[in-house]
Motif scaffolding. Structure first.
Motif, PDB file in Angstrom:
ATOM      1  N   ALA A   1      -5.937  38.983  28.793  1.00  0.00           N
ATOM      2  CA  ALA A   1      -7.290  39.252  29.286  1.00  0.00           C
ATOM      3  C   ALA A   1      -7.673  40.709  29.052  1.00  0.00           C
ATOM      4  CB  ALA A   1      -7.382  38.910  30.773  1.00  0.00           C
ATOM      5  N   VAL A   2      -6.766  41.619  29.338  1.00  0.00           N
ATOM      6  CA  VAL A   2      -7.062  43.041  29.205  1.00  0.00           C
ATOM      7  C   VAL A   2      -7.200  43.439  27.737  1.00  0.00           C
ATOM      8  CG1 VAL A   2      -6.148  45.360  29.603  1.00  0.00           C
ATOM      9  CG2 VAL A   2      -6.133  43.675  31.439  1.00  0.00           C
TER      10      VAL A   2
ATOM     11  N   ARG B   1      -9.027  31.323  28.525  1.00  0.00           N
ATOM     12  CA  ARG B   1      -9.770  30.874  27.346  1.00  0.00           C
ATOM     13  C   ARG B   1     -11.195  30.457  27.737  1.00  0.00           C
ATOM     14  NH1 ARG B   1      -6.791  25.622  25.064  1.00  0.00           N
ATOM     15  NH2 ARG B   1      -7.462  24.606  26.954  1.00  0.00           N
ATOM     16  N   LEU B   2     -11.358  29.824  28.883  1.00  0.00           N
ATOM     17  CA  LEU B   2     -12.702  29.428  29.335  1.00  0.00           C
ATOM     18  C   LEU B   2     -13.559  30.650  29.659  1.00  0.00           C
ATOM     19  CD1 LEU B   2     -11.734  26.400  31.599  1.00  0.00           C
ATOM     20  CD2 LEU B   2     -12.724  26.340  29.300  1.00  0.00           C
ATOM     21  N   ARG B   3     -12.964  31.648  30.285  1.00  0.00           N
ATOM     22  CA  ARG B   3     -13.709  32.883  30.592  1.00  0.00           C
ATOM     23  C   ARG B   3     -14.150  33.576  29.306  1.00  0.00           C
ATOM     24  NH1 ARG B   3     -10.850  36.595  35.102  1.00  0.00           N
ATOM     25  NH2 ARG B   3     -12.909  37.548  35.215  1.00  0.00           N
ATOM     26  N   LEU B   4     -13.243  33.609  28.329  1.00  0.00           N
ATOM     27  CA  LEU B   4     -13.564  34.280  27.070  1.00  0.00           C
ATOM     28  C   LEU B   4     -14.615  33.509  26.273  1.00  0.00           C
ATOM     29  CD1 LEU B   4     -10.038  35.472  25.889  1.00  0.00           C
ATOM     30  CD2 LEU B   4     -11.842  36.827  26.984  1.00  0.00           C
ATOM     31  N   ARG B   5     -14.582  32.190  26.284  1.00  0.00           N
ATOM     32  CA  ARG B   5     -15.561  31.396  25.518  1.00  0.00           C
ATOM     33  C   ARG B   5     -16.987  31.766  25.911  1.00  0.00           C
ATOM     34  NH1 ARG B   5     -16.315  27.295  22.232  1.00  0.00           N
ATOM     35  NH2 ARG B   5     -14.151  26.619  22.128  1.00  0.00           N
TER      36      ARG B   5
ATOM     37  N   GLU C   1     -24.253  40.364  30.273  1.00  0.00           N
ATOM     38  CA  GLU C   1     -23.262  39.382  30.734  1.00  0.00           C
ATOM     39  C   GLU C   1     -21.879  39.699  30.173  1.00  0.00           C
ATOM     40  OE1 GLU C   1     -25.324  35.109  31.089  1.00  0.00           O
ATOM     41  OE2 GLU C   1     -25.820  36.170  29.219  1.00  0.00           O
ATOM     42  N   VAL C   2     -21.822  40.141  28.919  1.00  0.00           N
ATOM     43  CA  VAL C   2     -20.540  40.525  28.320  1.00  0.00           C
ATOM     44  C   VAL C   2     -19.946  41.693  29.094  1.00  0.00           C
ATOM     45  CG1 VAL C   2     -19.412  41.486  26.269  1.00  0.00           C
ATOM     46  CG2 VAL C   2     -21.085  39.643  26.016  1.00  0.00           C
ATOM     47  N   VAL C   3     -20.766  42.686  29.387  1.00  0.00           N
ATOM     48  CA  VAL C   3     -20.289  43.859  30.124  1.00  0.00           C
ATOM     49  C   VAL C   3     -19.777  43.442  31.505  1.00  0.00           C
ATOM     50  CG1 VAL C   3     -21.037  46.012  31.231  1.00  0.00           C
ATOM     51  CG2 VAL C   3     -21.675  45.523  28.859  1.00  0.00           C
ATOM     52  N   THR C   4     -20.492  42.581  32.178  1.00  0.00           N
ATOM     53  CA  THR C   4     -20.057  42.096  33.492  1.00  0.00           C
ATOM     54  C   THR C   4     -18.707  41.406  33.391  1.00  0.00           C
ATOM     55  OG1 THR C   4     -22.334  41.881  34.268  1.00  0.00           O
ATOM     56  CG2 THR C   4     -20.669  40.577  35.420  1.00  0.00           C
ATOM     57  N   THR C   5     -18.533  40.559  32.392  1.00  0.00           N
ATOM     58  CA  THR C   5     -17.276  39.844  32.210  1.00  0.00           C
ATOM     59  C   THR C   5     -16.146  40.800  31.853  1.00  0.00           C
ATOM     60  OG1 THR C   5     -18.460  37.850  31.526  1.00  0.00           O
ATOM     61  CG2 THR C   5     -16.129  37.990  30.925  1.00  0.00           C
TER      62      THR C   5
END
Length: 181
Positions: free
Chosen positions: A116-117, A61-65, A74-78
């Protein structure tokens, strides 16, 4: 429908997961709450019902926030990191009376990995469609919830926690006070 039939629910579930922690308090305090969340959002497959799994979902949830505050690069990197970390290999499958759709990890992969996927695949669709502007943070000043604006005219401003109603009541009271003055 703006996206593939499995993209919108995955985006909604990702936003809902992000919103389980934040200014409105911890909404995943225990495994039972995670069970309820999964049922609400139609998650099937492996679910261990352990504290370790719950912690891993909270970490996700923290990674997605961060995605809701990031620029495209940054979105693409994540997204790429989420897919790489899971060893994702997209394949078309059909199950539970659903039409063909993409799964990038097996249904028996750990729940946090599948979550996550699924989020990463849905976010990839947003990036590919140049639709990241549909990811928003609630406009209410006392709220840090996120939302996915799936409206045709891209006009959604508030999350599902009642912030739109609170904003309308505040505006109404301000108009009434001004009229009395």
């Amino acid at each position: 429908m703006l996206f593939a039939h499995d993209t919108e629910p995955a985006l909604i579930a990702a936003a809902a997961l992000v919103n389980t922690g934040g200014s409105h308090g911890e909404a995943l305090p225990d495994v039972a709450a995670l069970d309820a969340f999964l049922a609400t959002h139609g998650w099937t497959g492996r679910h261990e019902r352990t504290e370790a799994e719950l912690r891993a979902v909270r970490d996700l949830r923290l990674r997605l926030r961060r995605i809701w505050y990031a620029d495209t690069d940054e979105v693409v990197t994540t997204v790429n990191a989420l897919l790489r970390d899971a060893g994702a290999l997209p394949q078309l499958i059909r199950h539970d009376d659903e039409p063909y759709h993409l799964h990038a990890v097996p249904r028996d992969a750990p729940l946090p990995t599948r979550m996550a996927v699924e989020a990463a695949m849905a976010l990839a669709d947003l990036v590919r469609g140049d639709e990241l502007s549909r990811l928003r943070v609630c406009d209410h000043p006392d709220c840090d919830n996120v939302l996915v604006d799936l409206s045709k005219n891209r006009s959604r401003r508030y999350c599902d926690a009642g912030c739109g109603n609170r904003a309308a009541v505040t505006a109404y009271r301000a108009r009434r006070a001004a009229a009395r003055s």
